[in-house]
Write an enzyme that holds these catalytic residues in place. Structure first.
Site: not given
Length: 470
Positions: A76, A151, A175
């Site tokens: 990520k 996210s 997220s």
């Protein structure tokens, strides 16, 4: 089942027995990314293909082999990877190339994983919609005109399309739970402290966010969680969290008493179809022998939100304050969080912490009665990818950029373990999930419950997204 949707466990077994070579797997992975990523935009900052093939060939001749040996993975884009651009989706960090790996990244490398690139994320991870001015937007694999969530949206989309079999995520305000629900995969938010973050900055004041694994099955979640987990002496609050036995293989799930919280007594507005679709997961659990009960709201939602919104701004300001002199270059949500955080008084923060403590005491009593609780992963279906965020749910206006995700906050505020599992599809063919969460330290039991549910449903393999199938 197509080869690119094989479980991580099976792929790793094939690598270990030499039925599959790391070079063959890398060649397949890169071909899959080439075929699908242009439309999805899940993986960014890709490494050179020839370099990756050379690294895979080297792995095939290595004498020592870790638990992730030869497995391609992408990190990520909020986490530092040595030698790889880490932008956090911000133009201000467009050219930032860290010299060192973040702690969990170093653990993945040590376990033998081969890092192929990064997964896309919103700017600074803010807002559960993966778009940013550096890499653009990541599309939902089930409808590329819709959001994939965030996210950890790039990670979820890469898993859903078979570009990766394991991925890391992080979760402050849903997220990794929301994108898992919207992409028909699994995400696990572990008990806070089980997976220590990079030991930089303040180590004591902000226990809200955590790193966690994402995969296409809970059993695969457990494989990655094992590698990520473990106390670090530089992180004092991780020392009490979990030197327990490995999570994989998972134990057999025992019959549980499970509480359904739904829309929290009407406090959380839900788009049509969300509750009906997510309730179907309860029927599966009941058929598996678990006792399901409706639960009345155990604590006022507005007090949870008050505590959360204050403590979140306080925590985010700790990292965003270095950009205070460049405030105009921050996205609107980051400016809002920074301004709120800088304006907070010590007593306002203390009052928020008092409310959090009250919710913890209520939750502890609730978990004396229930082994697990369930909520939807989101209050709305995946929205138009061109939107910044929903401003209304039904006729209820959303007063902040993140209020539409309020349903994830009861878990986040207390740092509880929570596994997001697929719950099915709505009338438009879009996925949604539920959060199964429990008391601190109940990570193994929740993963075992989720795996039992997965074996009964297998949503990621029953309903893979449409697209090229090389």
């Amino acid at each position: 089942m197509s080869a690119h949707f094989q479980s991580a466990r099976q792929v790793l077994r094939d690598l270990a027995t030499r039925k599959l070579t790391a070079a063959e797997l890398m060649e397949h992975t890169l071909a899959r990314i080439d075929a699908l990523n242009p439309d999805i935009n899940a993986i960014v900052a890709r490494r050179d293909g020839a370099e990756l093939m050379k690294e895979a060939e080297t792995a095939d001749h290595a004498r020592t082999r870790g638990p992730l040996h030869g497995l391609p993975i992408a990190i990520k884009d909020l986490a530092n990877v040595a030698g790889l651009t880490t932008t956090q989706g911000s133009p201000m960090l467009r050219d930032f190339v860290p010299a060192e790996d973040e702690l969990f990244v170093a653990r993945l490398r040590a376990a033998g994983a081969i890092i192929v690139g990064k997964t896309n994320t919103p700017e600074f991870g803010l807002g559960s919609h993966t778009f940013n001015p550096v890499h653009g937007a990541t599309a939902n694999p089930y409808d590329t005109t819709r959001s994939c969530g965030g996210s950890s949206g790039g990670a979820a989309a890469a898993l859903a399309t078979g570009m990766l079999s394991l991925a890391d995520g992080s979760d402050m305000m849903g997220s990794l739970r929301n994108p898992a629900g919207w992409c028909n995969v699994y995400g696990f938010r572990p008990t806070w402290g089980r997976v220590p973050s990079q030991p930089r900055g303040d180590l004591f004041l902000h226990p809200l966010a955590t790193i966690g694994p994402m995969a296409r099955s809970p059993e695969d979640l457990a494989i990655l969680l094992d590698v990520m987990s473990g106390a670090d002496p530089r992180q004092p609050l991780s020392a009490t969290c979990w030197a327990d036995s490995p999570t994989a293989p998972l134990p057999t799930a025992q019959p549980m008493r499970i509480g359904w919280l739904g829309d929290w007594g009407g406090a959380y507005p839900m788009e049509p179809g969300i509750l009906e679709t997510t309730r179907a997961s309860l029927d599966v659990l009941a058929d598996l022998g678990h006792r399901i009960e409706e639960v009345q709201p155990p604590f006022p939602a507005d007090r949870i939100w008050q505590a959360w919104s204050t403590l979140r701004s306080y925590a985010l300001t700790a990292s965003l304050r270095i950009f205070a002199g460049q405030r105009g270059q921050l996205k609107a949500s980051a400016q809002w969080e920074l301004d709120r955080g800088l304006a907070l008084t010590g007593q306002e923060v203390q009052s928020a912490s008092d409310l959090r403590s009250d919710w913890q005491r209520s939750a502890a009593r609730l978990f004396e009665r229930y082994d697990a609780l369930i909520l939807p992963t989101a209050q709305c279906w995946p929205f138009d990818i061109k939107m910044g965020h929903p401003t209304r749910i039904n006729e209820v206006p959303m007063d902040t950029y993140h209020r539409w995700m309020e349903v994830v906050v009861p878990v986040s505020l207390l740092g509880l373990p929570s596994v997001a599992v697929p719950a099915g599809f709505g009338d438009e063919g879009l996925p949604i999930g539920v959060q199964m969460f429990g008391a601190h330290g109940r990570d193994r039991a929740l993963l075992a419950l989720a795996q039992q549910y997965h074996e009964a449903t297998d949503w990621p393999n029953r309903r893979p997204p449409p697209g090229p199938n090389p």
